[in-house]
Every structure is written in C-alpha cells, then in structure tokens.
Design a protein around this motif. Structure first.
Motif, PDB file in Angstrom:
ATOM      1  N   HIS A  58       1.213  -1.006  -0.148  1.00 46.99           N
ATOM      2  CA  HIS A  58      -0.185   0.122   0.065  1.00 46.99           C
ATOM      3  C   HIS A  58       1.051   1.365  -0.177  1.00 46.99           C
ATOM      4  N   THR A  72      -0.185  16.034  -5.244  1.00 50.42           N
ATOM      5  CA  THR A  72      -0.371  15.393  -6.309  1.00 50.42           C
ATOM      6  C   THR A  72       1.184  15.824  -7.508  1.00 50.42           C
ATOM      7  N   SER A  94      -1.822  15.092 -11.252  1.00 49.06           N
ATOM      8  CA  SER A  94      -2.652  13.964 -10.792  1.00 49.06           C
ATOM      9  C   SER A  94      -2.310  13.173  -9.358  1.00 49.06           C
ATOM     10  N   SER A  95      -3.341  12.270  -9.002  1.00 45.75           N
ATOM     11  CA  SER A  95      -2.638  12.007  -7.394  1.00 45.75           C
ATOM     12  C   SER A  95      -1.435  11.225  -8.020  1.00 45.75           C
ATOM     13  N   GLU A 134      -1.446   7.473  -6.879  1.00 46.62           N
ATOM     14  CA  GLU A 134      -2.495   6.494  -7.938  1.00 46.62           C
ATOM     15  C   GLU A 134      -1.890   6.404  -9.168  1.00 46.62           C
ATOM     16  N   ARG A 167       0.266   2.888 -10.097  1.00 44.39           N
ATOM     17  CA  ARG A 167      -0.513   1.821 -11.502  1.00 44.39           C
ATOM     18  C   ARG A 167       0.616   1.323 -12.481  1.00 44.39           C
ATOM     19  N   THR A 187      -2.167  -0.842  -3.368  1.00 46.54           N
ATOM     20  CA  THR A 187      -3.629   0.089  -3.070  1.00 46.54           C
ATOM     21  C   THR A 187      -2.808   1.227  -2.829  1.00 46.54           C
ATOM     22  N   PRO A 188      -3.448   2.113  -3.348  1.00 40.05           N
ATOM     23  CA  PRO A 188      -2.812   3.622  -3.271  1.00 40.05           C
ATOM     24  C   PRO A 188      -4.141   4.618  -2.532  1.00 40.05           C
ATOM     25  N   HIS A 189      -3.611   5.024  -1.146  1.00 43.50           N
ATOM     26  CA  HIS A 189      -4.615   5.853  -0.876  1.00 43.50           C
ATOM     27  C   HIS A 189      -3.780   7.556  -0.749  1.00 43.50           C
ATOM     28  N   ASN A 190      -4.743   8.207  -1.508  1.00 40.37           N
ATOM     29  CA  ASN A 190      -4.561   9.582  -1.754  1.00 40.37           C
ATOM     30  C   ASN A 190      -4.828  10.553  -0.391  1.00 40.37           C
TER      31      ASN A 190
END
Length: 448
Positions: free
Chosen positions: A79, A85, A104-105, A108, A112, A124-127
């Motif tokens: 994670h 950003t 963009s984040s 995220e 990717r 798993t991203p958490h912004n």
C-alpha cells in the motif's frame, strides 16, 4: 588455444517455474554466513512473504524508488499513501511520473506504473494524509517504510506506532523503516517501537531551522527566502486570508508566493518562485536522484532482511545508517540509544530548564526552538490546565494565563504535560527546573 565464445545480446537468467524470482529464491532458500537461528528456508516460510503487507508512506523522490525496489524484492502486497499531486518540478527525479501525469495523485499514478511493470504485485494507493487513517488501518501491515520530507509527519507516525503496541499482542509491533535525504547526504534507520530507540529519541539530530530576525524580514530583506518568510510570518498574520495555513494546499502556497514576489520586486530581489516558496514554507531541501536511490535501496534491503531473516537488520543493534556523498562515497552505522525520558517511548519525565520570569507565552514560544521539543502549537497542563490551543472556548478561557509568569503558574520541580496536535495523543512530560531566582510574588494560582 581455444577461442573465447562471443555472446550477442543480453544473457538470460536460468529458466524456472517463475524465473523472475530465481536469484531472489537462492537467497531466501539457502542460509548464509550471517543468517541467525530464526532463519527458515522451508517452502512454507518462503511463501509467507507473498502475504506480507507493506505500507509505503510517501510517493515522492524516495517513495518512487522504494515502491520499485519492494516490488522487485518479492513483496506482493503493498500500500502507498501520499496526499500530494504531481508537479512539473517532480519529473526530474521522481521517475514513475510523466508530463501527462502532472496534476494527478502521486500515490495513484505510482501504484499503476509499478503494477504494470511488475506482474503479480498488488499496490493499493491512498490519496490522503497519514493522519486521516485510524489505528485499524495501520494494524493491518507487517512493515512500514517511510520516504517523507517532513519531520512532523515522521514524529506522528512514530508516536502512532508506539501507541499501537500491546504487550499481549505480538502482532501489534510494527517495524518502522525510515529514510531521508538532504542533498548528497542521507540516512536510513530501523525502529522497533518500544524496544529500540524511536524517532522522538533521535529528534535532536534534526535541528530546527535557524530563525531570521523579524527586523530583517520587516525592514530590509536581502534574500528571496527573506521575502517568502515575510509573507509567511508577517503578511499572513496581518491579512489572515484563510482560517489556518495549510502548507500542502496549493491555494495557500500561491497566496504566499504572490505576496513574496511583490515584496521581492519592491526591493529588487530576484529568485522568488512558487517552488522556492513551497520549499521555504515546508522546509524542503532540494533532493538528488542518486542519493534517493542509495537510501531507498538501504531501506528496502532492511525490509527484506526483516521479512526473510536472511541477515540481521539494523534495528536490534546498530540501528542507524548515515551516508554522505559530498566528497566520494562514505557510510557508517551506529547505535542510537533509547532514551528513558523520551516523551513517546520512555517512562520518565524530562528535565526542562525554565526561566521563572518568562511569561507563559514566552515559554510556549521557546518550545519551538528547543531541539528536543520542536513543538509548534503546544497546550500546557500542570496540576490544572494552563493553556489549551483548542477548542476555541477553552483557548479563550485560558488565554489570560499567557501574560502570567511561569513562576506564578508552576513551582520548581513540578511536572507539566505538553501536547501538540501535530503529534496526535502524545503527552510530553517535563519536570520544571527554574534557571534563576523568581523576582515576583510567589503565587501558584489555581487555574480553572
């Protein structure tokens, strides 16, 4: 005499069921000269690594390298959390990002990118801010790796992990691996909460930024940084454009930048930019890609050693690695000792020298300058509440104490508790030691 065999093209690794991890499995399945008694090379032990969950905090210069290294080291469940950003200025060293990603984040986009390049890895991203997550979120991870540019954020996650430890639940202890860089210098360290020296124990290694005299800021600034500090300290206080300053809010930084730029133009000073403004306000030191790569490699090496027990990690003995690349390549490790009077992991009150003739406001201001404290918005309690930053009703009620002298509010040898919202629920315990005679009426008032 036989002729050497000429090989064209890259040499392929030996084929196996999963050739990507062939060399990695050689390390995980065979003991080496430094493996300890807990090393287990069984198929079951090796497969456990597939289910370990690792949290990476920060997806910037260090974070990008850490994510890539972890994915290529066999960690499958990762994670990443980051509230920022992508900015154009990031692209020269944060290699997971492209020009099309600007705005963009970070979390995220980084997730990717690595998932696409390393098959079988789930990221798993958490912004969001790390403070937005509760204890249950952090309890799910086996290892936490930090690539942060903020001392405050380090202190917050450190205190959170220390508070998570439950002696009756061995899974509550979460190893913390922290990396940091400053130009050609960097460090990596491993913290086993409540067992080894924590980040708060080591706080005096992060000296607070030297203050610029207010008279310089207000009258004759000489450097672009002075103009930024003027906007940050004086203009913001005078105009109060937003209720509170959020260093991570682009709108707030833009306001400061425009004010600083106008100030610079007034005194014919060049060099005020948005990036400089952000760097001064957040105390960001320019990063170098090669240093980030070296420190990230060290952090991920420690994560691999903790997960596999193939080699002893930094954490239990020499727990701090320092690297410098200014004049060549040099590194060394040492043991940073745990402090019994650490406000986070210790159990003793720390002595603090106080001038009894200081007002409470002067004492609070001094806490920001002390290397062992560095508190920005502290609230103070003795036998009763002396001053609270929030809620507003309690702040208003205790505000009259700010002009009273410390000798009137506490006694020599009294214990006081100090809290700061940026550090969560940590209660700093200090034992007051008066540095000089109190010249005034010795009245220790009861504060409602």
């Amino acid at each position: 005499m036989s002729q050497p065999v000429m090989v064209s093209g890259p040499i392929s690794p030996p084929k196996s069921k999963n050739s990507r991890w062939t060399y990695l499995d050689n390390v995980r399945r065979h003991p080496g000269p430094f493996t300890g008694e807990t090393f287990n090379s069984s198929e079951e032990a090796v497969s456990l690594m597939d289910n370990l969950k690792v949290l990476v905090i920060g997806a910037g210069g260090l974070g990008c390298e850490i994510l890539k290294n972890l994915a290529l080291s066999g960690f499958k469940q990762i994670h990443v959390i980051d509230m920022d950003t992508i900015d154009v200025s990031n692209l020269n060293r944060q290699f997971l990002f492209r020009a099309s990603d600007v705005g963009s984040s970070k979390a995220e986009v980084a997730a990717r990118f690595v998932e696409k390049r390393v098959r079988g890895v789930s990221i798993t991203p958490h912004n969001c801010k790390i403070q937005d997550k509760d204890d249950d979120f952090y309890m799910q991870f086996n290892i936490i790796v930090c690539g942060l540019d903020s001392v405050e954020a380090r202190r917050w996650i450190n205190s959170t992990l220390v508070n998570l430890v439950d002696d009756e639940n061995e899974d509550s202890l979460k190893p913390l691996i922290d990396g940091g860089t400053e130009g050609f210098k960097g460090q990596s360290r491993v913290v086993f909460p409540t067992i080894t020296s924590c980040i708060e124990c080591q706080l005096d290694m992060h000296a607070p930024r030297a203050a610029v005299p207010l008279c310089t800021l207000a009258t004759i600034p000489r450097q672009p940084e002075h103009c930024v500090e003027w906007a940050h300290i004086i203009a913001w206080e005078q105009e109060n454009p937003f209720p509170t300053l959020d260093n991570d809010d682009p709108e707030h930084i833009t306001w400061l930048y425009k004010k600083a730029l106008a100030r610079a133009q007034e005194f014919n000073i060049q060099g005020v930019t948005y990036s400089l403004t952000q760097g001064v306000v957040k105390n960001i030191i320019p990063a170098i890609a090669s240093t980030n790569a070296i420190i990230a490699a060290s952090c991920c090496n420690e994560a691999f050693k903790i997960a596999t027990q193939t080699n002893p990690s930094l954490g239990m003995a020499e727990n701090y690695m320092y690297y410098t690349g200014n004049d060549g390549i040099y590194s060394y490790t040492f043991e940073h000792l745990k402090k019994d009077d650490c406000p986070v992991c210790g159990n003793l009150a720390r002595d603090i020298e106080v001038d009894p003739n200081f007002t409470l406001q002067e004492f609070i201001d001094s806490l920001a300058e002390r290397a062992e404290a560095q508190l920005k918005k502290p609230s103070i309690r003795a036998d009763r509440t002396l001053y609270m930053q929030s809620p507003p009703s309690l702040e208003e009620q205790t505000r009259p104490n700010l002009v009273k002298k410390m000798g009137e509010l506490v006694g020599n040898g009294d214990e006081i508790g100090v809290t700061d919202p940026s550090l969560g629920a940590v209660n700093f315990k200090y034992k007051v030691k008066f540095s000089r005679e109190f010249r005034g009426a010795v009245v220790k008032e009861n504060i409602d």
